[in-house]
Structures are given as C-alpha cells and as structure tokens.
Write a protein that holds these residues in place. Structure first.
Motif, PDB file in Angstrom:
ATOM      1  N   ARG A   1       0.848  -1.212   0.000  1.00 41.71           N
ATOM      2  CA  ARG A   1       0.000   0.000   0.000  1.00 41.71           C
ATOM      3  C   ARG A   1       0.877   1.253   0.000  1.00 41.71           C
TER       4      ARG A   1
ATOM      5  N   GLN B   1       1.612   3.638  -3.300  1.00 40.07           N
ATOM      6  CA  GLN B   1       1.087   5.017  -3.261  1.00 40.07           C
ATOM      7  C   GLN B   1       2.214   6.017  -3.447  1.00 40.07           C
TER       8      GLN B   1
ATOM      9  N   LYS C   1      -4.408   5.314  -3.849  1.00 41.79           N
ATOM     10  CA  LYS C   1      -4.231   6.745  -3.586  1.00 41.79           C
ATOM     11  C   LYS C   1      -2.880   7.225  -4.126  1.00 41.79           C
TER      12      LYS C   1
ATOM     13  N   SER D   1      -2.077  13.886  -2.076  1.00 35.26           N
ATOM     14  CA  SER D   1      -3.053  14.972  -2.264  1.00 35.26           C
ATOM     15  C   SER D   1      -2.439  16.190  -2.951  1.00 35.26           C
TER      16      SER D   1
ATOM     17  N   ALA E   1       8.681  16.629   1.218  1.00 38.77           N
ATOM     18  CA  ALA E   1       8.952  15.240   0.823  1.00 38.77           C
ATOM     19  C   ALA E   1      10.232  14.732   1.495  1.00 38.77           C
TER      20      ALA E   1
ATOM     21  N   ASN F   1       9.689  13.956   5.132  1.00 36.18           N
ATOM     22  CA  ASN F   1       8.942  12.707   5.308  1.00 36.18           C
ATOM     23  C   ASN F   1       9.779  11.481   4.907  1.00 36.18           C
TER      24      ASN F   1
ATOM     25  N   SER G   1      -4.974   9.098  12.510  1.00 33.68           N
ATOM     26  CA  SER G   1      -4.139   8.383  11.535  1.00 33.68           C
ATOM     27  C   SER G   1      -4.164   6.887  11.853  1.00 33.68           C
TER      28      SER G   1
ATOM     29  N   ASN H   1      -3.086   4.267  10.434  1.00 37.10           N
ATOM     30  CA  ASN H   1      -1.956   3.375  10.110  1.00 37.10           C
ATOM     31  C   ASN H   1      -0.681   3.660  10.890  1.00 37.10           C
TER      32      ASN H   1
ATOM     33  N   LYS I   1       7.335   3.167   9.393  1.00 34.60           N
ATOM     34  CA  LYS I   1       7.209   4.606   9.635  1.00 34.60           C
ATOM     35  C   LYS I   1       8.042   4.897  10.881  1.00 34.60           C
TER      36      LYS I   1
ATOM     37  N   ASN J   1       3.061  11.672  11.685  1.00 32.04           N
ATOM     38  CA  ASN J   1       2.652  12.761  10.787  1.00 32.04           C
ATOM     39  C   ASN J   1       2.803  14.126  11.468  1.00 32.04           C
TER      40      ASN J   1
HETATM   41  N1  BYC Z   1      -2.411  12.243   0.219  1.00 29.88           N
HETATM   42  O1  BYC Z   1      -2.999   6.552   8.645  1.00 29.88           O
HETATM   43  P1  BYC Z   1      -2.334   7.513   7.725  1.00 29.88           P
HETATM   44  C1  BYC Z   1       6.766  13.573  -3.455  1.00 29.88           C
HETATM   45  C2  BYC Z   1      -4.018   8.596   3.385  1.00 29.88           C
HETATM   46  S1  BYC Z   1       6.012  12.054  -3.386  1.00 29.88           S
HETATM   47  C3  BYC Z   1      -3.250  11.224  -0.022  1.00 29.88           C
HETATM   48  O2  BYC Z   1      -1.549   8.605   8.348  1.00 29.88           O
HETATM   49  P2  BYC Z   1       0.084   6.330   6.656  1.00 29.88           P
HETATM   50  C4  BYC Z   1       7.114  14.219  -4.713  1.00 29.88           C
HETATM   51  C5  BYC Z   1      -3.248   7.337   3.739  1.00 29.88           C
HETATM   52  O3  BYC Z   1      -2.709   6.720   2.589  1.00 29.88           O
HETATM   53  C6  BYC Z   1       4.959  12.269  -1.971  1.00 29.88           C
HETATM   54  N2  BYC Z   1      -3.577  10.307   0.916  1.00 29.88           N
HETATM   55  O4  BYC Z   1      -1.474   6.695   6.654  1.00 29.88           O
HETATM   56  C7  BYC Z   1       6.935  13.605  -5.927  1.00 29.88           C
HETATM   57  C8  BYC Z   1      -4.326   6.517   4.428  1.00 29.88           C
HETATM   58  O5  BYC Z   1      -5.210   5.927   3.478  1.00 29.88           O
HETATM   59  P3  BYC Z   1      -5.163   4.328   3.137  1.00 29.88           P
HETATM   60  C9  BYC Z   1       4.377  11.001  -1.457  1.00 29.88           C
HETATM   61  C10 BYC Z   1      -3.016  10.450   2.129  1.00 29.88           C
HETATM   62  O6  BYC Z   1       0.354   5.450   5.496  1.00 29.88           O
HETATM   63  C11 BYC Z   1       7.174  14.291  -7.109  1.00 29.88           C
HETATM   64  C12 BYC Z   1      -5.141   7.581   5.147  1.00 29.88           C
HETATM   65  O7  BYC Z   1      -4.880   8.807   4.496  1.00 29.88           O
HETATM   66  N3  BYC Z   1       5.150  10.523  -0.332  1.00 29.88           N
HETATM   67  O8  BYC Z   1       6.863  14.115  -2.421  1.00 29.88           O
HETATM   68  O9  BYC Z   1       0.503   5.844   8.004  1.00 29.88           O
HETATM   69  C13 BYC Z   1       7.592  15.632  -7.071  1.00 29.88           C
HETATM   70  C14 BYC Z   1      -4.778   7.696   6.619  1.00 29.88           C
HETATM   71  O10 BYC Z   1      -3.424   8.176   6.766  1.00 29.88           O
HETATM   72  C15 BYC Z   1      -2.111  11.486   2.431  1.00 29.88           C
HETATM   73  C16 BYC Z   1       4.963   9.276   0.145  1.00 29.88           C
HETATM   74  O11 BYC Z   1       4.161   8.544  -0.364  1.00 29.88           O
HETATM   75  C17 BYC Z   1      -1.832  12.417   1.422  1.00 29.88           C
HETATM   76  N4  BYC Z   1      -1.009  13.469   1.608  1.00 29.88           N
HETATM   77  O12 BYC Z   1       0.800   7.736   6.434  1.00 29.88           O
HETATM   78  C18 BYC Z   1       7.801  16.240  -5.850  1.00 29.88           C
HETATM   79  C19 BYC Z   1       5.869   8.866   1.297  1.00 29.88           C
HETATM   80  N5  BYC Z   1      -1.731  11.357   3.725  1.00 29.88           N
HETATM   81  O13 BYC Z   1      -3.843   4.096   2.416  1.00 29.88           O
HETATM   82  C20 BYC Z   1       7.566  15.554  -4.653  1.00 29.88           C
HETATM   83  C21 BYC Z   1       5.569   7.509   1.829  1.00 29.88           C
HETATM   84  C22 BYC Z   1      -2.377  10.284   4.208  1.00 29.88           C
HETATM   85  O14 BYC Z   1      -5.184   3.604   4.454  1.00 29.88           O
HETATM   86  N6  BYC Z   1       4.314   7.456   2.532  1.00 29.88           N
HETATM   87  N7  BYC Z   1      -3.148   9.752   3.259  1.00 29.88           N
HETATM   88  O15 BYC Z   1      -6.345   4.116   2.266  1.00 29.88           O
HETATM   89  C23 BYC Z   1       4.157   7.837   3.835  1.00 29.88           C
HETATM   90  O16 BYC Z   1       5.059   8.312   4.480  1.00 29.88           O
HETATM   91  C24 BYC Z   1       2.817   7.586   4.474  1.00 29.88           C
HETATM   92  O17 BYC Z   1       2.122   6.640   3.695  1.00 29.88           O
HETATM   93  C25 BYC Z   1       1.960   8.873   4.659  1.00 29.88           C
HETATM   94  C26 BYC Z   1       0.594   8.464   5.243  1.00 29.88           C
HETATM   95  C27 BYC Z   1       2.652   9.815   5.634  1.00 29.88           C
HETATM   96  C28 BYC Z   1       1.732   9.588   3.319  1.00 29.88           C
END
Ligand code: BYC
Length: 335
Positions: free
Chosen positions: A56, A60, A126, A129, A152, A155, A225, A227, A237, A241
């Motif tokens: 997931r 994403q 997803k 946003s 980014a 994070n 949150s 997750n 993680k 957040n």
């Molecule tokens: N947008 O329990 P949570 C970049 C969703 S790339 C949409 O806190 P988690 C860049 C979340 O998925 C940027 N949805 O979840 C690229 C969850 O829904 P599901 C991307 C969001 O996973 C090109 C629900 O809300 N970075 O920077 O513990 C050019 C509850 O959230 C968002 C990554 O993907 C959002 N903003 O934490 C320039 C980094 N936020 O999946 C720049 C890796 C939350 O349960 N990902 N949701 O249906 C992460 O670090 C984590 O997955 C998150 C969310 C912090 C994003």
C-alpha cells in the motif's frame, strides 16, 4: 537540517503470535530482526499484514512520484530560460526514476507492475493529495521545489531506515535527488525575489496557495491516523505525521526570512515553552475532499496518466518484441 538525525527509535512490538509452532518460529525470527534493526528482505518470511501495508505505502509513493511529474511538467515548454528548462527537465525525469525504483521495490513483495498500475488507473489506489492542485504561474514551479520537495525530504529521510530493505535502499538515492530539487526551487525563488515587484508578488501568491496543502501533505493528525501506530511498530514509519509536520514548519520559517516572503498563517508564532512554532488550524475537510477525488485537478491528473499509458502501449510492445528477438538470438548462438 533534512538529515537522518531526525530519526527516532520507536519500541518495536510483535504482532499476535501465529497459531501453529512453525509459524510462531517464523514470527519470532521476524520480530528479532526488527528488534535488532536488521532489514527484512524479500526472501524472508513476513506477516501478511506487514506485506500488504508495504505494498500500500510503496505503491502510493510510486504513484505520487509519477503523478507528481504533471504539475511541473506542464511548465517545461514555458520555462523562462534554457538553463531553467534544463533543470526542470532533469527534475521531472528524476521523479519518473523515483517512480520506477519504487514500483520495482513493491514488485519484490509479490505484486505485479500491471496490478500496481491498474490500482492507479482505476482510481483504487491513492497518491499524494498535493499533486491535485494547479500550477498557475512560473513561481509555482519554484514553490513546489522549495516547499513540496522540502516536505517530501522531511517525510522520506526517515524511510531510508525503513525495516524493509528494498524500500529503504531505494529511498537513499531518492532523498539525494530530492535534496537537489529542494535547493533548485529555493534558488529559483531567490532569483525571482531579486527581480521586479511583479515577480515578488507572483512568488508570494504562490506561497499563499501552496502553504496549507503542503502542511496537509504529511497526512491526518496522529489522533486520526489509523496506520501510524502499527507502521511505527513495524519500523516502516519512523516519525509520526504531526511530528514531521512540526519539524517542517520549524525548518521552513527561517527560510522565509531569507527569501523575503511571509506564510499565510496569522497564528504562526514561536512558542518559547514548547521550543517550536505554533501554527493555525489545517482545513482537514479540504484535505479529505482532495484525497477522495474531488480536488481541483484530480480528474485531469488521472485522465492524463491513463492517456499516456495507453499511448505508450506501442513502446512496451516494441521493447518486448526486441527482448524476445535478443533471447532467440542468444539461444541460437548457444546451440
Ligand atoms: N495524500 O494513517 P495515515 C513527493 C491517506 S512524493 C493522499 O496517516 P500512513 C514528490 C493514507 O494513505 C509524496 N492520501 O497513513 C513527488 C491513508 O489511506 P489508506 C508522497 C493520504 O500510510 C514528485 C489515510 O490517508 N510521499 O513528495 O501511516 C515531485 C490515513 O493516513 C495522504 C509518500 O508517499 C496524502 N497526503 O501515512 C515532488 C511517502 N496522507 O492508504 C515531490 C511515503 C495520508 O489507508 N508514505 N493519506 O487508504 C508515507 O510516508 C505515508 O504513507 C503517509 C501516510 C505519511 C503519506
């Protein structure tokens, strides 16, 4: 500022023990690896929920990189100089590369590229946003580099120490490139702020429009949150957040002074007791509307991606035909 010193070590806890003894042994080995900060590798046993969570998050993340090419990509043909065009081209190509490393990392978990892309194209999966907001002026491109890539990095640096090896290793290179992206955005804005009054107004307007969506990009507040807790126990993680959002605000405020812009938040002020900044309320209704597909550009972003995928079919066909030809030639030579 954006370094691995941001990392903290949350207590890692085992999932409930599996029913039979053999499984329990596997679970214990998995827990021991987490507790001793060893990486989990694709060939290792892992709980199904851990695997699904990684698929997931990594997918994403990959989708965000690929969709993230669009807001800036539409300025490549309008960049104000050859230098800015070359920088922007390189940056957008980097984002494509990040998407590809991340899809490859997700594939090591037993999911196919077609399945991953299908999730994106059908709107089931997803992506961040932040990429559903429009880039109205050239200043938006600089602000994306400065603030969006800055967020980014904040994070993603902790993800370099994620418990899953392929994801952690992909993130090391990605973070190096994001760091260049952030600096080029800041430098572009510095030049614009040294220009005409009109240019300065354009930069301030872009900062005003992007600031709140960037803060929301870190995800919902920790209390909402679902997750975070398990993600932190598994070492996927590393920082919550809200903690990352706070670090980002504190790192950005001094940069606004160097640039000469203000942040559109009347409640933003230094809190001596907490030794960090207080900031105003984020509009979470707007965030969830965007995540739910109703942001200003969601439909356009997805339609553009699906069209590009369909129009690229001949490239995939040609690459496969060429690979088959190479394989046949190698077999013939070996015979
Ligand atoms: N947008 O329990 P949570 C970049 C969703 S790339 C949409 O806190 P988690 C860049 C979340 O998925 C940027 N949805 O979840 C690229 C969850 O829904 P599901 C991307 C969001 O996973 C090109 C629900 O809300 N970075 O920077 O513990 C050019 C509850 O959230 C968002 C990554 O993907 C959002 N903003 O934490 C320039 C980094 N936020 O999946 C720049 C890796 C939350 O349960 N990902 N949701 O249906 C992460 O670090 C984590 O997955 C998150 C969310 C912090 C994003």
């Amino acid at each position: 500022m954006y370094t691995q010193s941001l990392d903290t070590a949350p207590a890692l806890k085992a999932m409930p023990a599996p029913a039979d003894a053999a499984q329990a042994g596997l679970q214990t080995r998995f827990d021991t690896k987490l507790d001793t900060s060893q990486k989990i590798e694709p060939q290792d046993w892992m709980p199904e929920a851990y695997r699904k969570t990684l698929i997931r998050q990594i997918s994403q993340h990959a989708h965000s990189e690929i969709i993230g090419m669009q807001p800036e990509g539409n300025w490549i043909s309008r960049a104000p100089s050859l230098k800015r065009k070359a920088i922007l081209l390189a940056k957008v190509q980097d984002e494509a590369g990040h998407g590809l490393y991340l899809y490859s990392a997700a594939e090591t978990l037993g999911v196919s590229r077609d399945q991953l892309l299908d999730g994106l194209h059908t709107g089931k999966a997803k992506y961040s946003s932040i990429f559903n907001y429009p880039t109205l002026t050239w200043a938006d491109v600089g602000v994306i580099g400065w603030l969006v890539d800055g967020a980014a990095i904040m994070n993603q640096v902790p993800i370099c120490r994620c418990s899953y090896g392929p994801y952690a290793r992909a993130m090391i290179r990605i973070c190096k490139e994001e760091s260049f992206h952030q600096r080029q955005g800041f430098e572009s804005l510095m030049v614009q702020m040294g220009g005409t009054a009109e240019q300065r107004t354009m930069v301030q307007d872009a900062v005003n429009r992007w600031w709140w969506p960037v803060l929301a990009m870190f995800g919902p507040p920790d209390a909402n949150s679902p997750n975070t807790a398990q993600g932190m126990r598994w070492g996927i993680k590393r920082i919550s957040n809200d903690e990352l959002r706070q670090k980002f605000v504190d790192a950005t405020v001094p940069q606004t002074k160097v640039l000469g812009v203000t942040l559109p938040d009347p409640d933003l002020k230094w809190n001596e007791d907490r030794q960090c900044h207080d900031y105003g309320a984020i509009d979470w209704d707007d965030f969830w509307a965007v995540v739910g597909g109703n942001g200003p550009c969601n439909k356009e972003r997805l339609a553009t991606r699906v069209k590009a995928h369909e129009e690229g079919q001949w490239v995939r066909d040609a690459a496969l035909a060429y690979a088959d030809k190479q394989k046949a030639r190698a077999l013939k030579e070996a015979a």
